[in-house]
Motif scaffolding. Structure first.
Motif, mmCIF file in Angstrom:
data_model
loop_
_atom_site.group_PDB
_atom_site.id
_atom_site.type_symbol
_atom_site.label_atom_id
_atom_site.label_comp_id
_atom_site.label_asym_id
_atom_site.label_seq_id
_atom_site.Cartn_x
_atom_site.Cartn_y
_atom_site.Cartn_z
ATOM 1 N N VAL A 233 0.856 -1.178 0.000
ATOM 2 C CA VAL A 233 0.000 0.000 0.000
ATOM 3 C C VAL A 233 0.894 1.231 0.000
ATOM 4 C CG1 VAL A 233 -1.776 1.286 1.246
ATOM 5 C CG2 VAL A 233 -1.860 -1.214 1.170
ATOM 6 N N GLY A 234 1.110 1.771 -1.185
ATOM 7 C CA GLY A 234 1.866 3.006 -1.324
ATOM 8 C C GLY A 234 3.329 2.814 -1.673
ATOM 9 N N THR A 235 3.912 3.879 -2.181
ATOM 10 C CA THR A 235 5.319 3.866 -2.568
ATOM 11 C C THR A 235 6.227 3.781 -1.353
ATOM 12 O OG1 THR A 235 5.347 6.292 -2.615
ATOM 13 C CG2 THR A 235 4.858 5.174 -4.686
ATOM 14 N N THR A 236 5.791 4.304 -0.199
ATOM 15 C CA THR A 236 6.633 4.236 1.000
ATOM 16 C C THR A 236 6.791 2.788 1.446
ATOM 17 O OG1 THR A 236 4.727 4.613 2.460
ATOM 18 C CG2 THR A 236 5.981 6.548 1.750
ATOM 19 N N THR A 237 5.685 2.059 1.483
ATOM 20 C CA THR A 237 5.747 0.646 1.839
ATOM 21 C C THR A 237 6.612 -0.125 0.852
ATOM 22 O OG1 THR A 237 3.553 0.745 2.852
ATOM 23 C CG2 THR A 237 4.351 -1.430 2.198
ATOM 24 N N THR A 238 6.463 0.181 -0.422
ATOM 25 C CA THR A 238 7.250 -0.497 -1.459
ATOM 26 C C THR A 238 8.736 -0.322 -1.220
ATOM 27 O OG1 THR A 238 5.481 -0.181 -3.082
ATOM 28 C CG2 THR A 238 7.700 -0.593 -3.952
ATOM 29 N N ARG A 239 9.165 0.891 -0.906
ATOM 30 C CA ARG A 239 10.587 1.157 -0.709
ATOM 31 C C ARG A 239 11.132 0.385 0.485
ATOM 32 N NH1 ARG A 239 11.533 6.619 0.437
ATOM 33 N NH2 ARG A 239 13.727 6.180 0.121
ATOM 34 N N VAL A 240 10.338 0.274 1.561
ATOM 35 C CA VAL A 240 10.801 -0.480 2.727
ATOM 36 C C VAL A 240 10.942 -1.957 2.388
ATOM 37 C CG1 VAL A 240 10.233 -1.214 5.072
ATOM 38 C CG2 VAL A 240 9.872 1.155 4.394
ATOM 39 N N LEU A 241 9.929 -2.547 1.755
ATOM 40 C CA LEU A 241 9.972 -3.977 1.476
ATOM 41 C C LEU A 241 11.099 -4.327 0.518
ATOM 42 C CD1 LEU A 241 6.192 -4.909 1.178
ATOM 43 C CD2 LEU A 241 7.650 -4.740 3.206
ATOM 44 N N GLU A 242 11.305 -3.499 -0.494
ATOM 45 C CA GLU A 242 12.378 -3.781 -1.444
ATOM 46 C C GLU A 242 13.755 -3.500 -0.845
ATOM 47 O OE1 GLU A 242 12.194 -5.311 -4.328
ATOM 48 O OE2 GLU A 242 10.018 -5.551 -4.109
ATOM 49 N N THR A 243 13.807 -2.663 0.184
ATOM 50 C CA THR A 243 15.049 -2.450 0.931
ATOM 51 C C THR A 243 15.384 -3.683 1.774
ATOM 52 O OG1 THR A 243 14.814 -0.034 1.006
ATOM 53 C CG2 THR A 243 16.160 -1.045 2.730
ATOM 54 N N LEU A 244 14.374 -4.185 2.495
ATOM 55 C CA LEU A 244 14.604 -5.318 3.393
ATOM 56 C C LEU A 244 14.947 -6.585 2.628
ATOM 57 C CD1 LEU A 244 11.855 -4.923 6.133
ATOM 58 C CD2 LEU A 244 14.224 -4.161 6.173
ATOM 59 N N VAL A 245 14.278 -6.830 1.510
ATOM 60 C CA VAL A 245 14.522 -8.073 0.774
ATOM 61 C C VAL A 245 15.936 -8.129 0.216
ATOM 62 C CG1 VAL A 245 13.800 -7.405 -1.565
ATOM 63 C CG2 VAL A 245 13.326 -9.718 -0.729
ATOM 64 N N ARG A 246 16.613 -6.981 0.187
ATOM 65 C CA ARG A 246 18.011 -6.922 -0.268
ATOM 66 C C ARG A 246 18.993 -7.038 0.892
ATOM 67 N NH1 ARG A 246 14.852 -5.107 -4.044
ATOM 68 N NH2 ARG A 246 15.555 -5.101 -6.223
ATOM 69 N N GLY A 247 18.493 -7.430 2.062
ATOM 70 C CA GLY A 247 19.382 -7.731 3.181
ATOM 71 C C GLY A 247 19.573 -6.631 4.196
ATOM 72 N N ALA A 248 18.820 -5.538 4.113
ATOM 73 C CA ALA A 248 18.962 -4.434 5.067
ATOM 74 C C ALA A 248 18.425 -4.850 6.434
ATOM 75 C CB ALA A 248 18.235 -3.201 4.552
ATOM 76 N N PRO A 249 18.875 -4.193 7.510
ATOM 77 C CA PRO A 249 18.360 -4.506 8.845
ATOM 78 C C PRO A 249 16.901 -4.084 8.980
ATOM 79 C CG PRO A 249 19.777 -2.572 8.915
ATOM 80 C CD PRO A 249 19.917 -3.144 7.541
ATOM 81 N N LEU A 250 16.233 -4.557 10.033
ATOM 82 C CA LEU A 250 14.814 -4.279 10.220
ATOM 83 C C LEU A 250 14.541 -2.868 10.726
ATOM 84 C CD1 LEU A 250 13.521 -7.658 11.702
ATOM 85 C CD2 LEU A 250 13.451 -6.838 9.338
ATOM 86 N N GLU A 251 15.579 -2.125 11.012
ATOM 87 C CA GLU A 251 15.421 -0.720 11.404
ATOM 88 C C GLU A 251 16.584 0.065 10.819
ATOM 89 O OE1 GLU A 251 14.673 2.065 15.382
ATOM 90 O OE2 GLU A 251 14.825 -0.125 15.543
ATOM 91 N N GLY A 252 16.277 1.176 10.187
ATOM 92 C CA GLY A 252 17.339 1.969 9.572
ATOM 93 C C GLY A 252 16.767 3.082 8.719
ATOM 94 N N ARG A 253 17.491 3.406 7.645
ATOM 95 C CA ARG A 253 17.059 4.460 6.734
ATOM 96 C C ARG A 253 16.873 3.848 5.343
ATOM 97 N NH1 ARG A 253 17.275 9.406 8.880
ATOM 98 N NH2 ARG A 253 16.992 10.389 6.847
#
Length: 321
Positions: free
Chosen positions: A236-256
């Motif tokens: 739901v939304g571009t903000t959610t998209t950016r978080v999910l695609e960030t995490l699936v690339r190995g980023a930590p669960l909290e960050g920027r």
């Protein structure tokens, strides 16, 4: 990609100035990328379109961050809090900024409070300041400049699931949900605090030259485990998209989240996207073009204009399957 490729002409009367009478009464333009089929529905019919998807929403809450203050000399200053830095400190935009000085204290416009409202700690350039705020912000909601009057109910610029204060703008794709509609969907929450740079127009000649500023996010471990394991995910939304695609690339669960999604991007976790119609020359429109294709997005926007859909924050929505 040239930034001019993200331009389009929109009749001024299609910029929504107020939300729909009912949140889920907005229109919904549905496009199936696999079949090429496009259909016109209402937002209340969303559950019929996304059966089997795990719906992921952004539960950030907009802060009443537009503060109208005065200098000791009496001059008025508007301070817009953009991002919390912790311990009462914020990154902020101040205008007019040219004559402001480090260490200056700005008081509430009514002059009734003996304590300073905002202390200017450090000039960051381009009207940005690091400031310290006395207490919790109690200003106005920072509505986009194309909305000329605030809604009668300020909660209409918050999602019904808004829970974590910290945003300078609403994640507008979520404004259409009612509690009843959300309850019909299998859903999870993430948090990304939306900054104003998300909406800043591209000024560079090419999209690739644009610098995107990071935004703070946090995802609970249990939520990410469900999202990661889901068969299909609706963001739901571009903000959610950016978080999910960030995490699936190995980023930590909290960050920027600093991921800049442009045409040619490979989506690894988002299977469907729910989004409003966005301003020209913005990173938001670039993300939609990355998901649906440049030419297809242009065609869908042209169709929405012909069919008199309402655009931007209080406007209608589009579902890309």
């Amino acid at each position: 990609m040239r930034s001019s490729e993200l331009d389009y002409d929109l009749p001024a009367e299609l910029v929504a100035q107020r939300p729909a009478e009912r949140r889920d009464g907005s229109r919904l333009l549905v496009h199936d990328r696999r079949t090429g089929e496009t259909r016109h529905r209402t937002f209340a019919e969303l559950p019929d379109e996304v059966r089997g998807h795990l719906t992921v929403v952004n539960d950030t809450r907009v802060v009443p961050a537009r503060l109208r203050l005065r200098r000791r000399t009496g001059g008025e200053v508007e301070v817009l809090l953009v991002e919390s830095l912790g311990s009462g400190e914020w990154e902020a935009l101040a205008r007019p900024s040219r004559r402001l000085r480090t260490g200056e204290r700005l008081r509430a416009s009514d002059r009734e409070s003996p304590d300073p409202s905002v202390e200017l700690l450090e000039a960051l350039g381009d009207g940005r300041w690091r400031v310290r705020v006395a207490g919790e912000p109690h200003g106005q909601l920072p509505l986009p400049p194309y909305i000329h009057e605030p809604p009668p109910d300020p909660e209409r610029y918050q999602t019904v699931y808004a829970d974590e204060p910290g945003s300078a703008a609403a994640p507008t794709a979520g404004l259409h949900f009612t509690p009843e509609l959300l309850a019909r969907l299998d859903h999870e929450r993430i948090t990304l605090h939306v900054g104003l740079d998300t909406f800043r127009p591209l000024t560079a000649e090419t999209v690739e030259e644009h610098v995107i500023h990071g935004e703070r996010y946090r995802v609970e471990p249990a939520a990410w485990r469900r999202i990661e394991a889901a068969g299909t995910v609706l963001a739901v939304g571009t903000t959610t998209t950016r978080v999910l695609e960030t995490l699936v690339r190995g980023a930590p669960l909290e960050g920027r989240a600093e991921l800049f999604i442009t045409p040619g991007f490979e989506f690894r976790r988002v299977d469907a996207l729910l989004t409003n119609f966005h301003l020209p020359r913005t990173t938001l429109l670039a993300l939609v073009m990355a998901f649906a294709g440049v030419e297809r997005t242009r065609e869908l926007y042209a169709l929405a204009i012909r069919e008199r859909y309402r655009f931007y924050s209080f406007g209608d929505a589009m579902l890309l399957l």
